[in-house]
Design an enzyme around this catalytic site. Structure first.
Site, PDB file in Angstrom:
ATOM      1  N   LYS A   6      33.192  58.338   6.283  1.00 39.61           N
ATOM      2  CA  LYS A   6      33.257  58.161   4.628  1.00 39.61           C
ATOM      3  C   LYS A   6      32.500  59.269   3.974  1.00 39.61           C
ATOM      4  O   LYS A   6      31.648  60.024   4.479  1.00 39.61           O
ATOM      5  CB  LYS A   6      32.804  56.786   3.854  1.00 39.61           C
ATOM      6  CG  LYS A   6      33.792  55.873   4.430  1.00 39.61           C
ATOM      7  CD  LYS A   6      33.332  54.488   3.910  1.00 39.61           C
ATOM      8  CE  LYS A   6      34.295  53.330   4.363  1.00 39.61           C
ATOM      9  NZ  LYS A   6      34.018  52.185   3.572  1.00 39.61           N
ATOM     10  N   TYR A   9      43.596  51.757   0.791  1.00 41.29           N
ATOM     11  CA  TYR A   9      42.964  50.518   0.501  1.00 41.29           C
ATOM     12  C   TYR A   9      43.911  49.564  -0.286  1.00 41.29           C
ATOM     13  O   TYR A   9      43.325  48.709  -1.097  1.00 41.29           O
ATOM     14  CB  TYR A   9      41.758  51.039  -0.380  1.00 41.29           C
ATOM     15  CG  TYR A   9      40.607  51.190   0.516  1.00 41.29           C
ATOM     16  CD1 TYR A   9      40.311  50.515   1.552  1.00 41.29           C
ATOM     17  CD2 TYR A   9      39.871  52.388   0.049  1.00 41.29           C
ATOM     18  CE1 TYR A   9      38.777  51.130   2.148  1.00 41.29           C
ATOM     19  CE2 TYR A   9      39.032  52.912   0.977  1.00 41.29           C
ATOM     20  CZ  TYR A   9      38.406  52.164   2.031  1.00 41.29           C
ATOM     21  OH  TYR A   9      37.350  52.549   2.962  1.00 41.29           O
ATOM     22  N   ASN A  54      28.825  52.637   2.937  1.00 42.33           N
ATOM     23  CA  ASN A  54      28.577  52.084   4.305  1.00 42.33           C
ATOM     24  C   ASN A  54      29.166  52.905   5.520  1.00 42.33           C
ATOM     25  O   ASN A  54      29.385  52.625   6.500  1.00 42.33           O
ATOM     26  CB  ASN A  54      29.156  50.811   4.454  1.00 42.33           C
ATOM     27  CG  ASN A  54      30.558  50.593   4.034  1.00 42.33           C
ATOM     28  OD1 ASN A  54      31.174  51.615   3.828  1.00 42.33           O
ATOM     29  ND2 ASN A  54      31.162  49.273   4.195  1.00 42.33           N
ATOM     30  N   HIS A  83      34.826  53.766   7.913  1.00 43.55           N
ATOM     31  CA  HIS A  83      35.914  52.906   7.958  1.00 43.55           C
ATOM     32  C   HIS A  83      36.405  52.928   9.255  1.00 43.55           C
ATOM     33  O   HIS A  83      36.569  53.854  10.094  1.00 43.55           O
ATOM     34  CB  HIS A  83      36.861  53.690   6.797  1.00 43.55           C
ATOM     35  CG  HIS A  83      38.110  52.650   7.101  1.00 43.55           C
ATOM     36  ND1 HIS A  83      38.578  51.555   6.716  1.00 43.55           N
ATOM     37  CD2 HIS A  83      39.348  53.299   8.008  1.00 43.55           C
ATOM     38  CE1 HIS A  83      39.634  51.354   6.949  1.00 43.55           C
ATOM     39  NE2 HIS A  83      40.232  52.112   7.838  1.00 43.55           N
ATOM     40  N   GLU A  94      47.360  53.192   9.238  1.00 43.32           N
ATOM     41  CA  GLU A  94      46.613  54.104   8.842  1.00 43.32           C
ATOM     42  C   GLU A  94      46.669  55.451   9.551  1.00 43.32           C
ATOM     43  O   GLU A  94      46.454  56.291   8.936  1.00 43.32           O
ATOM     44  CB  GLU A  94      45.157  53.327   8.708  1.00 43.32           C
ATOM     45  CG  GLU A  94      44.767  52.356   7.624  1.00 43.32           C
ATOM     46  CD  GLU A  94      43.696  51.322   8.265  1.00 43.32           C
ATOM     47  OE1 GLU A  94      42.816  51.835   8.858  1.00 43.32           O
ATOM     48  OE2 GLU A  94      43.315  50.472   7.214  1.00 43.32           O
TER      49      GLU A  94
HETATM   50  P1  RTP Z   1      36.584  49.522   5.877  1.00 39.93           P
HETATM   51  O1  RTP Z   1      37.941  48.883   5.437  1.00 39.93           O
HETATM   52  O2  RTP Z   1      36.094  50.478   4.853  1.00 39.93           O
HETATM   53  O3  RTP Z   1      36.472  49.800   7.084  1.00 39.93           O
HETATM   54  O4  RTP Z   1      35.565  47.985   5.618  1.00 39.93           O
HETATM   55  P2  RTP Z   1      35.778  46.635   6.063  1.00 39.93           P
HETATM   56  O5  RTP Z   1      37.010  46.328   6.467  1.00 39.93           O
HETATM   57  O6  RTP Z   1      34.409  46.252   6.956  1.00 39.93           O
HETATM   58  O7  RTP Z   1      35.707  45.960   4.608  1.00 39.93           O
HETATM   59  P3  RTP Z   1      36.860  45.698   3.696  1.00 39.93           P
HETATM   60  O8  RTP Z   1      36.681  44.470   3.306  1.00 39.93           O
HETATM   61  O9  RTP Z   1      37.998  46.382   4.222  1.00 39.93           O
HETATM   62  O10 RTP Z   1      36.267  46.463   2.288  1.00 39.93           O
HETATM   63  C1  RTP Z   1      36.861  47.770   2.103  1.00 39.93           C
HETATM   64  C2  RTP Z   1      35.596  48.671   1.435  1.00 39.93           C
HETATM   65  O11 RTP Z   1      35.181  48.224   0.245  1.00 39.93           O
HETATM   66  C3  RTP Z   1      33.909  48.294  -0.019  1.00 39.93           C
HETATM   67  N1  RTP Z   1      33.519  46.885  -0.611  1.00 39.93           N
HETATM   68  N2  RTP Z   1      32.803  46.815  -1.958  1.00 39.93           N
HETATM   69  N3  RTP Z   1      31.430  45.748  -4.029  1.00 39.93           N
HETATM   70  C4  RTP Z   1      31.989  44.959  -3.104  1.00 39.93           C
HETATM   71  O12 RTP Z   1      31.715  43.904  -3.035  1.00 39.93           O
HETATM   72  C5  RTP Z   1      32.690  45.549  -1.830  1.00 39.93           C
HETATM   73  N4  RTP Z   1      33.123  45.030  -0.892  1.00 39.93           N
HETATM   74  C6  RTP Z   1      33.580  45.689  -0.203  1.00 39.93           C
HETATM   75  C7  RTP Z   1      33.150  48.621   1.197  1.00 39.93           C
HETATM   76  O13 RTP Z   1      32.770  49.811   1.347  1.00 39.93           O
HETATM   77  C8  RTP Z   1      34.100  48.263   2.352  1.00 39.93           C
HETATM   78  O14 RTP Z   1      33.867  48.988   3.567  1.00 39.93           O
HETATM   79 MG    MG Z   2      38.702  47.048   5.851  1.00 40.01          MG
END
Ligand code: RTP
Ligand code: MG
Length: 148
Positions: A9, A49, A112, A115, A126
């Site tokens: 990212k 997203y 973080n 991705h 994706e």
């Molecule tokens: P990613 O898609 O980025 O690989 O991350 P992930 O699957 O572990 O998490 P996901 O639930 O898909 O969330 C996507 C990204 O959104 C941001 N996020 N912000 N402010 C918040 O509460 C919050 N929750 C999620 C994070 O950067 C996450 O990677």
């Molecule tokens: Mg995700």
């Protein structure tokens, strides 16, 4: 062979962590089959997203992922989708174990570092959002004989 979409990212690119991230997946034994440094157009970010579009953080998430270049990659290998998720660590770096990418390099959920696709369906979706077919290469890697 199973493939996944991984992306350093904008925070990871700015912090010069591309090499660190690539190195971890290389050393694990996975094979890089596509990669590009790119700026994500807003429309692509919203598609990528899309599953989060009703969430309160959606706007911030799209702002962040379009705020600077990302390093988009396709990796392949046995169980690469779930193994890469494990190597990334929990979404919120405060919960991510030491030894994982987010556990070692992140502090907050917004920034973080990486991705990774979370299922075979999202990996396929994706990869095709970010890469044309000709940008994903098939090649023999001799070291694979010592991994499989
Ligand atoms: P990613 O898609 O980025 O690989 O991350 P992930 O699957 O572990 O998490 P996901 O639930 O898909 O969330 C996507 C990204 O959104 C941001 N996020 N912000 N402010 C918040 O509460 C919050 N929750 C999620 C994070 O950067 C996450 O990677
Ligand atoms: Mg995700």
């Amino acid at each position: 062979m199973e493939k996944t979409f991984l992306m350093v990212k904008p925070d990871g690119v700015q912090r010069q962590l591309i090499g660190e991230v690539v190195s971890r997946f290389e050393r694990k034994g996975f094979q890089l089959v596509g990669a590009k440094l790119m700026s994500i157009p807003r429309e692509l970010a919203e598609q990528h997203y899309g599953e989060h579009k009703e969430r309160p953080f959606f706007g911030e998430l799209v702002d962040f992922i379009t705020s600077g270049p990302v390093f988009a990659m396709v990796w392949q290998g046995e169980n690469v989708i779930s193994t890469a998720r494990g190597m990334m660590g929990s979404t919120n770096p405060k919960d991510a174990a030491p030894g994982t990418i987010r556990g070692d390099f992140g502090l907050t959920v917004g920034k973080n570092v990486i991705h990774g696709s979370d299922s075979p369906e999202s990996a396929e979706r994706e990869i095709s959002l970010f890469f044309n077919e000709e940008e994903v290469v098939a090649y023999d890697k001799l070291i694979n004989n010592w991994i499989y």
